[in-house]
Design an enzyme around this catalytic site. Structure first.
Site, PDB file in Angstrom:
ATOM      1  N   SER B  48     -30.147 -43.956  -2.229  1.00 61.44           N
ATOM      2  CA  SER B  48     -31.259 -44.458  -1.428  1.00 61.44           C
ATOM      3  C   SER B  48     -30.692 -45.513  -0.483  1.00 61.44           C
ATOM      4  O   SER B  48     -29.942 -46.390  -0.907  1.00 61.44           O
ATOM      5  CB  SER B  48     -32.333 -45.054  -2.340  1.00 61.44           C
ATOM      6  OG  SER B  48     -33.495 -45.336  -1.579  1.00 61.44           O
ATOM      7  N   GLU B  49     -31.066 -45.406   0.790  1.00 55.95           N
ATOM      8  CA  GLU B  49     -30.431 -46.227   1.826  1.00 55.95           C
ATOM      9  C   GLU B  49     -30.550 -47.729   1.541  1.00 55.95           C
ATOM     10  O   GLU B  49     -29.744 -48.519   2.002  1.00 55.95           O
ATOM     11  CB  GLU B  49     -31.043 -45.913   3.189  1.00 55.95           C
ATOM     12  CG  GLU B  49     -32.537 -46.284   3.271  1.00 55.95           C
ATOM     13  CD  GLU B  49     -33.193 -45.822   4.567  1.00 55.95           C
ATOM     14  OE1 GLU B  49     -32.596 -45.039   5.312  1.00 55.95           O
ATOM     15  OE2 GLU B  49     -34.334 -46.268   4.829  1.00 55.95           O
ATOM     16  N   ASN B  50     -31.585 -48.129   0.780  1.00 56.42           N
ATOM     17  CA  ASN B  50     -31.783 -49.543   0.481  1.00 56.42           C
ATOM     18  C   ASN B  50     -30.947 -50.016  -0.700  1.00 56.42           C
ATOM     19  O   ASN B  50     -31.261 -51.026  -1.315  1.00 56.42           O
ATOM     20  CB  ASN B  50     -33.271 -49.844   0.251  1.00 56.42           C
ATOM     21  CG  ASN B  50     -33.901 -48.950  -0.789  1.00 56.42           C
ATOM     22  OD1 ASN B  50     -33.669 -47.745  -0.789  1.00 56.42           O
ATOM     23  ND2 ASN B  50     -34.683 -49.511  -1.673  1.00 56.42           N
ATOM     24  N   SER B  90     -24.244 -49.729   1.663  1.00 55.76           N
ATOM     25  CA  SER B  90     -25.045 -48.508   1.603  1.00 55.76           C
ATOM     26  C   SER B  90     -24.819 -47.642   2.850  1.00 55.76           C
ATOM     27  O   SER B  90     -24.656 -46.427   2.758  1.00 55.76           O
ATOM     28  CB  SER B  90     -26.526 -48.874   1.478  1.00 55.76           C
ATOM     29  OG  SER B  90     -27.294 -47.702   1.360  1.00 55.76           O
TER      30      SER B  90
END
Lengths: 220, 227
Positions: B48-50, B90
């Protein structure tokens, strides 16, 4: 050395009008809401905020916006559920928006912290967000040049912090916080717990103290 | 009457495209639905990008945690072996080609693999791009998951995109409610079609020339209870 501030007002002292403020958080996770609310109460003018989202609801970034403190927002995804303050200002033409891809925001701020004035990335090549930017080919692949974003102040939210400024975070509330902490002249961290020096396992420090100038405990 | 895939079935089909050990990023919107259909017989690691590797869906018995959310800002949980990291790392994973597959939604895809998925110029609100442009170029393979046709029936797969681009020549494979189509140097190649759909009908519903792979297969997905 003791970076712990007695209160939030002291933690925010000296933030000038026109400052570039780097703000940690992704949505509400990791957003330093207490620092932002207190900053909004001081009513600074003409701030540039660098933040992934442009706030939701009436607290934090939302309050800073609705108090009229912000001239420009650098965001990847300003519009989220409840970003009413942002939308109102944007639609009235009272807020400048620089839209930047999410990873490019992160790397532009990281670069500032790393002493690198800019870098090449494929991201945004051939799109309207890459228009007007220098393009250079490496091994036949075109890359777009992006400049570092230097912050005057970074406002971050961490879980634990000690008097030197070592920080740890909680789960995905880490997100932009350690990056913003590296990219500004003065970094202010709101923490949920103050740890004794040495109580944070050095193997687990996420933001080393050198990046942090002020720490203030905030009741959740 | 040919029965197009439901949204859950579309997500199921994409989820079953990944091999054991694949690192996958899911874009916001429909692609995040893939998570709920991840097959139990293999370990797929969702990024997940976060700042999460190894996210998995919440079960009904799980308490949501405001500090543990996905790219769509909805609560998720972490698998054993998962990890957290900051945003620069990330997107280093994304930009640096460490993510095997990314799945994004689409407004338009061109026959050359250009993708438009972030902005409708007629929309009044402020634009928002998120991580889409980083993901479009950064992942080793870019999959698109979308209805074959827009709500007005117009094709989403076209010769040239007319909407603002997310990336040029970046799409590798398109999963729709009708077909699975690869973007190749020789154009669009249909790998799978749903049962009962004639190739001519699929072509009529597509805005760019298609070829049918010699070894094409039925796009067959089990009946699923709505999630």
């Amino acid at each position: 050395m003791d970076k712990i501030q007695a209160n939030i007002e002291m933690a925010l002292e000296g933030i000038a009008d026109g400052s570039v403020i780097l703000i940690g958080g992704f949505g509400n996770a990791g957003e330093p809401i207490a620092l932002l609310n207190a900053l909004a109460d001081k009513k600074p003018k003409d701030l540039t905020v660098v933040t992934n989202n442009a706030g939701s609801g009436e607290e934090g970034i939302g309050r800073l916006l609705s108090e009229g403190c912000v001239r420009k927002a650098v965001c990847s995804f300003p519009r989220v559920e409840g970003s009413v303050a942002f939308e109102k200002l944007y639609e009235a033409g009272k807020l400048e928006l620089e839209l930047v891809p999410q990873g490019t925001i992160a790397e532009r701020v990281r670069s500032a912290g790393a002493g690198i004035p800019g870098f090449y990335t494929r991201t945004s090549f051939g799109t309207e967000l890459g228009e007007g930017k220098e393009v250079r080919e490496f091994d036949g692949v075109p890359y777009v040049f992006e400049e570092a974003i230097y912050g005057d102040v970074a406002l971050v939210k961490a879980h634990r912090g000690d008097r030197w400024g070592n920080l740890t975070y909680l789960k995905s509330a880490r997100n932009f916080n350690p990056v913003m902490a590296m990219g500004a002249t003065v970094t202010v961290a709101q923490v949920s717990e103050v740890a004794e020096l040495g109580d944070i396992d050095p193997e687990h420090v996420i933001t080393p103290s050198i990046f942090v100038d002020r720490v203030v405990k905030v009741e959740e | 009457m040919v029965q197009a895939l439901t949204r859950d079935q579309m997500c199921w089909r994409v989820a079953h495209d990944f091999d054991e050990g694949t690192y996958v990023n899911l874009g916001v919107g429909l692609p995040l639905g893939v998570l709920a259909h991840s097959p139990a017989d293999r370990e797929i690691i969702y990024h997940s990008e976060n700042g999460i590797l190894g996210m998995e869906p919440l079960e009904e018995s799980d308490e949501p945690d405001a500090n543990l959310i996905n790219a769509g800002k909805r609560p998720v949980k972490l698998m054993k072996g998962g990890s957290y990291f900051h945003h620069a790392d990330s997107f280093l994973m994304i930009r640096g080609g460490h993510i095997d597959v990314c799945v994004l939604g689409a407004y338009e895809i061109s026959e050359k693999g250009d993708l438009a998925n972030w902005r409708l110029p007629k929309s009044k609100g402020a634009p928002a791009v998120g991580g889409a442009m980083d993901l479009a170029y950064g992942a080793k393979k870019l999959y698109v998951l979308t209805d074959h046709n827009a709500k007005d029936g117009s094709p989403k797969i076209v010769k040239e995109c007319t909407l603002p681009l997310t990336g040029v020549t970046c799409v590798d494979r398109i999963f729709t409610d009708l077909a699975v189509i690869d973007v190749t140097d020789e154009g669009l190649l249909v790998r799978e079609m749903i049962d009962g759909l004639e190739f001519d009908e699929l072509q009529n519903r597509t805005g760019a020339p298609l070829r049918l792979a010699n070894d094409w297969q039925s796009l067959s997905v089990p009946q699923l209870a709505e999630a």
